[in-house]
Design an enzyme around this catalytic site. Sequence first.
Site, PDB file in Angstrom:
ATOM      1  N   ASP A 120       0.848  -1.187   0.000  1.00  0.00           N
ATOM      2  CA  ASP A 120       0.000   0.000   0.000  1.00  0.00           C
ATOM      3  C   ASP A 120       0.891   1.247   0.000  1.00  0.00           C
ATOM      4  OD1 ASP A 120      -2.394   1.586   0.420  1.00  0.00           O
ATOM      5  OD2 ASP A 120      -1.741   1.772   2.499  1.00  0.00           O
TER       6      ASP A 120
ATOM      7  N   ASP B 167      -0.296   5.126   0.678  1.00  0.00           N
ATOM      8  CA  ASP B 167      -0.608   6.115   1.717  1.00  0.00           C
ATOM      9  C   ASP B 167      -0.814   5.431   3.069  1.00  0.00           C
ATOM     10  OD1 ASP B 167      -0.646   7.492  -0.615  1.00  0.00           O
ATOM     11  OD2 ASP B 167      -2.725   8.185  -0.475  1.00  0.00           O
TER      12      ASP B 167
ATOM     13  N   CYS C 212      -6.334   2.373  -8.116  1.00  0.00           N
ATOM     14  CA  CYS C 212      -7.775   2.485  -8.356  1.00  0.00           C
ATOM     15  C   CYS C 212      -8.183   3.931  -8.076  1.00  0.00           C
ATOM     16  CB  CYS C 212      -8.560   1.540  -7.450  1.00  0.00           C
ATOM     17  SG  CYS C 212     -10.347   1.839  -7.499  1.00  0.00           S
TER      18      CYS C 212
ATOM     19  N   HIS D 203     -11.280   5.153  -8.171  1.00  0.00           N
ATOM     20  CA  HIS D 203     -12.721   5.263  -7.920  1.00  0.00           C
ATOM     21  C   HIS D 203     -13.033   5.476  -6.440  1.00  0.00           C
ATOM     22  CE1 HIS D 203     -12.310   2.607 -11.570  1.00  0.00           C
ATOM     23  NE2 HIS D 203     -13.006   3.624 -12.041  1.00  0.00           N
TER      24      HIS D 203
ATOM     25  N   CYS E 275     -16.704  -0.196  -7.997  1.00  0.00           N
ATOM     26  CA  CYS E 275     -15.902  -0.729  -9.104  1.00  0.00           C
ATOM     27  C   CYS E 275     -15.335  -2.097  -8.736  1.00  0.00           C
ATOM     28  CB  CYS E 275     -14.762   0.238  -9.441  1.00  0.00           C
ATOM     29  SG  CYS E 275     -13.527   0.344  -8.134  1.00  0.00           S
TER      30      CYS E 275
ATOM     31  N   CYS F  74     -12.025  -2.772  -9.155  1.00  0.00           N
ATOM     32  CA  CYS F  74     -10.576  -2.678  -8.944  1.00  0.00           C
ATOM     33  C   CYS F  74     -10.195  -2.091  -7.587  1.00  0.00           C
ATOM     34  CB  CYS F  74      -9.919  -1.867 -10.060  1.00  0.00           C
ATOM     35  SG  CYS F  74     -10.553  -0.182 -10.247  1.00  0.00           S
TER      36      CYS F  74
ATOM     37  N   ASP G 240      -1.669  -0.655   5.860  1.00  0.00           N
ATOM     38  CA  ASP G 240      -2.082  -0.218   7.191  1.00  0.00           C
ATOM     39  C   ASP G 240      -3.568  -0.420   7.463  1.00  0.00           C
ATOM     40  OD1 ASP G 240      -2.525   1.853   5.224  1.00  0.00           O
ATOM     41  OD2 ASP G 240      -3.028   3.199   6.880  1.00  0.00           O
TER      42      ASP G 240
END
Length: 362
Positions: free
Chosen positions: A8, A10, A91, A93, A99, A101, A128
């Site tokens: 990941d 952020d 992604c 969205h 969605c 994804c 996280d």
Amino acid sequence: MQPTLFIDRDGTLIDEPKTDFQIDSLEKLKLEPKVIPALLRLKAKYRFVIVSNQDGLGTDAFPQTDFDKPHNVMMALFESQGITFDEVLICPHKPEENCLCRKPKIKLLDHYIRKNLFDIDRSFVIGDRETDVQLAENLGIRAIQYDPQKMNWDLIAEKLLGETVTNCGKRPPRFAEVIRQTKETDIKVQVWLDEAGVNEIKTGVGFFDHMLDQIATHGGFRMNVQCKGDLWIDEHHTVEDTALALGQALKQAVGDKRGIARFGFVLPMDECKAECALDLSGRPWIKFNACFKRDKVGDFSTELTEHFFQSLAFSMLATLHLNVTGNNDHHKIESLFKAFGRTLRQAIRIEGNEMPSSKGVL
């Protein structure tokens, strides 16, 4: 197939602002502590792929150009330090768009699945949020949930590389597997005393899973625990039977105890003061001193803390003293599990070849 870390962005690689959860300027760009040294240690064994949800990317609320500037600086910074990512999968969205994804859905990683581009047994998702854990489950791999205090990048690297060992290759690896099946629980426990690594623990009781992970992490060994219990009644049988199975597995893995340190003592000082003394004596006994104000911490009954350690000590045939003082019940229980892990780490360490008893047997 190469082991892959699906990471990941952020909140894991870089800090995530709690105000708007967007990194849309250079002023907001801040690396998570120790991330670069950890990735440098890991890059020889793993390839890296960023998988990130970026809500509304490309809209007026989050223009693509606002995203690109700090993101490109981040990528250049990593590359300047010798860290590269095979892909960056995003992604754009929002949750309400439903969605295919958006994590924890796996559409972004469809080509990895179809072409068998990652080693299922040795790949991980690191993130996280709970959605990162769910993504790992959907991919059929394991997850490490990043937390700057409890599971930071130093600990992640140590777990993935398995650098903590107690045997140093002098003997066959100390491993044990115990399967315990009753009308109330179905449990499988595996312990590897001579290697650290990622622990796979699923009992259905989240706080208890975290506590078991503390034992292995601070004990410097690796373990897997799978338990299906009668949680529709309560967690009592799950906790008790897991303790019995874990104690049996630890006892079997230690073997005849020749050459081990046998004793351990630790007194961690933080907000809570937890004391633990352990003797792998072959004579089960426990002295437990702790008072809790709350009935539960999360989904775990505080009264089961003593019962867990009592069941564990008697199953291990160990003498165990535990004492804790403090104000926060969560921290008190966690400090007991950590203290036990640290003490066990001392006791199982191999120091020679002699039996640590004048009797010649333990």
